[in-house]
Design an enzyme around this catalytic site. Structure first.
Site, short mmCIF file in Angstrom:
data_model
loop_
_atom_site.label_atom_id
_atom_site.label_comp_id
_atom_site.label_asym_id
_atom_site.label_seq_id
_atom_site.Cartn_x
_atom_site.Cartn_y
_atom_site.Cartn_z
CG PHE A 129 -2.03 0.98 1.13
CD1 PHE A 129 -3.24 0.62 0.56
CD2 PHE A 129 -1.87 2.27 1.59
CE1 PHE A 129 -4.28 1.54 0.46
CE2 PHE A 129 -2.90 3.19 1.49
CZ PHE A 129 -4.11 2.83 0.92
CG ASP A 198 -0.52 -1.80 7.21
OD1 ASP A 198 -1.68 -2.12 7.55
OD2 ASP A 198 -0.26 -0.76 6.59
CE1 TYR A 223 -9.90 3.63 5.85
CE2 TYR A 223 -9.07 4.97 7.64
CZ TYR A 223 -8.90 4.41 6.38
OH TYR A 223 -7.74 4.63 5.69
CE LYS A 224 -8.34 0.47 4.54
NZ LYS A 224 -6.88 0.48 4.47
NE ARG A 372 -9.81 -2.99 -2.80
CZ ARG A 372 -9.39 -2.33 -1.73
NH1 ARG A 372 -8.32 -2.72 -1.08
NH2 ARG A 372 -10.04 -1.27 -1.29
C1 PLP Z 1 -6.18 1.58 4.19
C2 PLP Z 1 -4.72 1.43 4.37
C3 PLP Z 1 -3.96 2.48 4.88
C4 PLP Z 1 -4.64 3.80 5.15
O1 PLP Z 1 -3.90 4.68 5.88
P1 PLP Z 1 -4.59 6.00 6.44
O2 PLP Z 1 -3.55 6.65 7.20
O3 PLP Z 1 -5.78 5.58 7.21
O4 PLP Z 1 -5.04 6.81 5.27
C5 PLP Z 1 -2.61 2.26 5.10
N1 PLP Z 1 -2.04 1.06 4.82
C6 PLP Z 1 -2.76 0.04 4.31
C7 PLP Z 1 -2.11 -1.26 4.02
C8 PLP Z 1 -4.11 0.20 4.06
O5 PLP Z 1 -4.82 -0.80 3.55
#
Ligand code: PLP
Length: 413
Positions: A129, A198, A223-224, A372
């Site tokens: 990511f 992560d 939030y996921k 997805r």
């Molecule tokens: C969704 C996601 C993020 C999001 O980071 P934010 O700081 O909340 O914007 C970071 N890393 C991964 C792997 C994600 O899936």
């Protein structure tokens, strides 16, 4: 799951017998939508409405500043952190809610470098990511640390004696591939490096036991799969064995040993509290707590069994109903190697995704060619998967996705 169950009636029968079927009632979802994007933004739990109202009317409205003490606001980062700890297999004092995932990655990678003085390499995964790599790049530019980015298959070999830590996503956001948390963590420890995971696509998605895996550091998103609301605060986890020497660079008063002593100099607070920097965003934490509370009493192994069954159903239906239409599954078939999503490759995945959204089937697009589908067993039914694949088949066979309006890129995909 009965792998022969591939008619709509079969799916309805599976829903009728589903031990998690009632969990859907805990969420507010529009009736005409199949929601396959809970891996990007979970829907509101019913509890959130009540909690938000109480915060607005009673705690903020009447309690005013007294609520920091009287309504448990000041303890909220640790209290909600302890609830998340249960979901990821950490001890209660090892998790705190703070900031965003992005900011927490900065703090934890800095902490990792400080815990391993003399080592300056951070290993990351290519194609992970982007924010994870960006923030590590910024930290490297600031500190002179070196980033070593390698393919997932090279991770183990890349963690050598000069490495302070690796930081990788446990479940890949694009393909849904899940890495071996135990094996890679052990490999890092063999050379004295730290393992940082992560968990954005793992927390609330797959059973986790960071204690059994001996994980050093972890971050994850609110939030996921945790359904904490748009932009909900994130969490960060540090194993107790590192607390004493834990240092992070965003020294703020909320991470101070005595915030209300207003001392001129910084003294880090005990344990995980030193990962805090500024004032906790209480309105957002209240919504996150409702999301996390929706997991209370839920058996994670039942969630995993259903998410694998939903994915199997999805992959089987795509193979049966969409063959010859130019679409293929990219998520690994092996249950040990996948999280809670099915990713489909299609050359024009963006307009396909938009055409599906127009029909109420909400997934998302990740470049260059991935559609997805997030599989969230708390509120998805087998029949939703059936209807979603039917929608994909119809949109492809009718070529309705070729309409020009579906090619127009929105800001958020
Ligand atoms: C969704 C996601 C993020 C999001 O980071 P934010 O700081 O909340 O914007 C970071 N890393 C991964 C792997 C994600 O899936």
């Amino acid at each position: 799951m009965d792998t022969l169950a591939t008619t709509r009636a079969d799916c309805l029968a599976l829903d009728a017998a589903d031990p998690l079927g009632a969990a859907r009632d805990a969420f507010e979802l529009p009736p005409d939508v199949v929601y396959l994007d809970g891996n990007s933004l979970g829907p509101p739990p019913r509890l959130a409405r009540e909690r938000m109202q109480a915060v607005l009317e009673r705690e903020w409205g009447v309690g005013l500043v007294r609520s920091w003490n009287d309504a448990g606001w000041i303890e909220a980062p640790l209290r909600v952190g302890a609830k998340i700890a249960r979901l990821i297999g950490a001890a209660p004092g090892e998790v705190v809610v703070a900031d965003s995932t992005t900011v927490n990655i900065f703090k934890l990678l800095s902490a990792a470098l400080a815990l391993r003085p003399g080592r300056r390499v951070i290993v990351m995964r290519e194609g992970d990511f982007p924010t994870d790599g960006y923030v590590a790049g910024g930290l490297a530019a600031m500190t002179g640390a070196e980033l070593r980015c390698v393919a997932a298959t090279e991770l183990e070999g890349a963690v050598e004696a000069d490495v302070a830590a690796f930081c990788v996503t446990h479940v890949d956001y694009r393909t849904g591939e899940m890495l071996d948390m135990h094996g890679l963590t052990a490999a890092a420890h063999r050379v004295g490096a730290l393992a940082m995971w992560d968990l954005c696509h793992s927390a609330g998605a797959v059973p986790l036991d960071v204690t059994a895996a001996d994980v050093d550091l972890a971050v994850g998103c609110g939030y996921k799969y945790l359904n904490g609301g748009p932009g909900a605060p994130a969490f960060c986890m540090v194993a107790t064995r590192h607390h004493e020497r834990l240092q992070q660079p965003l020294w703020g008063w909320m991470g101070h040993a005595a915030p209300f002593a207003f001392e001129p100099g910084y003294r880090p607070g005990a344990g995980i509290t030193r990962m805090l920097s500024g004032t906790p965003p209480m309105v957002a934490i209240a919504a996150l707590e409702a999301g996390v509370d929706a997991w209370l009493g839920i058996d994670m192994s039942a969630v995993r069994a259903k998410s694998l069954a939903l994915a199997d159903l999805c992959m089987t239906l795509v193979a049966q109903r969409c063959s010859g239409l130019g679409i293929e599954v990219v998520t690994p078939r092996d249950p040990e190697r996948r999280g809670a999503q099915v990713s489909l490759r299609f050359a024009d995945a963006y307009p396909l995704c938009r055409a599906l959204i127009a029909r109420g089937v909400i997934g998302d697009f990740r470049p260059p060619d991935i559609l997805r589908l997030g599989l969230t067993p708390l509120y998805l039914r087998y029949v939703d998967i059936y209807d979603a694949v039917e929608a994909i088949r119809e949109v492809l066979t009718s070529a309705v996705w070729r309409r020009p309006e579906y090619a127009v890129r929105t800001v958020v995909t």
